[in-house]
Design an enzyme around this catalytic site. Sequence first.
Site, PDB file in Angstrom:
ATOM      1  CB  VAL A  32     -14.259  21.070  -3.839  1.00 27.78           C
ATOM      2  CG1 VAL A  32     -13.817  21.361  -2.505  1.00 27.78           C
ATOM      3  CG2 VAL A  32     -14.625  19.820  -4.129  1.00 27.78           C
ATOM      4  CE1 TYR A  33     -17.730  17.967  -7.176  1.00 30.87           C
ATOM      5  CE2 TYR A  33     -19.910  18.483  -7.856  1.00 30.87           C
ATOM      6  CZ  TYR A  33     -19.014  17.625  -7.492  1.00 30.87           C
ATOM      7  OH  TYR A  33     -19.180  16.283  -7.374  1.00 30.87           O
TER       8      TYR A  33
END
Length: 327
Positions: A52-53
């Site tokens: 999710v970065y």
Amino acid sequence: MELRHLGRSGLRVSRIGLGTLTWGRDTGEDDAAAQLKTFWESGGTLVDTADVYADGGAEYVLGRLLGSLVPRRDVVVCTKAGSVADPERRVDCSRGHLLAALDASLERLGTEYVDLWQVHAFDPYTPLDETMQALDLAVSSGRARYAGVSGFCGWQLAKAATWQLAQPVGRTRLAGTQLEYSLLQRGVEREVLPAVLDLGLGLLPSSPLGRGVLTGKYRDAVPAGSRGATEHLAPFVAPYLDEPASRVVDAVATAADGLAVSPLQVALAWVRDRPGVAAPVVGARTADQLAEALSVEALTLPDEIRRALDDVSAPLHRYPDHDWSTL
């Protein structure tokens, strides 16, 4: 750089890790490449990321640099799955979601396996045995070499680790856990750290510099260009700009002056050498910032300074409490 085992596992990692939270968003590929090169040349191995970065952008950037800039075999790639962008449900640790997320991560990273795969958060809506089975399948299939968790509180961590230990054959023993830990956030010492020490896991502290506040750069004001000055990260930094935190930052600065080093080095050396810690994960805006953090390799805090920092930053644990230092 010195290597450490991640808990009682066979995985060895550099005792400082490189974080990629801002890669693909605030940190472009050129700056990321400079950081990774600096890290690798200093003997660093552990690179931490997550699916999710930057909505996968961090993994994509790291994948472009693996092999082309640094040898894949020299990098311990750690990524996570389970956090999702859906505002209705930000955690999904179902077997289906986790394994699909791992396959997507491998594609972005351009690698056949990750060295450490972590469940990013505890999912109260999915049976824990289902979540743990995803870790077992990832390791047994060769897509992950080791497994761990991130963001689990004490009872969640103990439950997950003991479930994996209950049946030695077919289940993957957890190697480590990741959680915020610094002189400004010592909450892990209440329940998580005793579990880590008892179960033989390695702790990977995130935000070991108190979200940047322990560097001292926020003592007078929020500097332009800092994370605290950005719209999306200002709320992340703000909780550590209060008076209690200021007293800890002042103590770190005093210690740094006495040792002729930087506050960053003092704060990082303190958390790096805590019991149970394998490798603090450091995020930097530039390669120069990262180089300063990596220079902590030569620093060991004198006992009197370490005790003084322990005292000034001691959290208030009321009933019940545990003397984790005796474990």
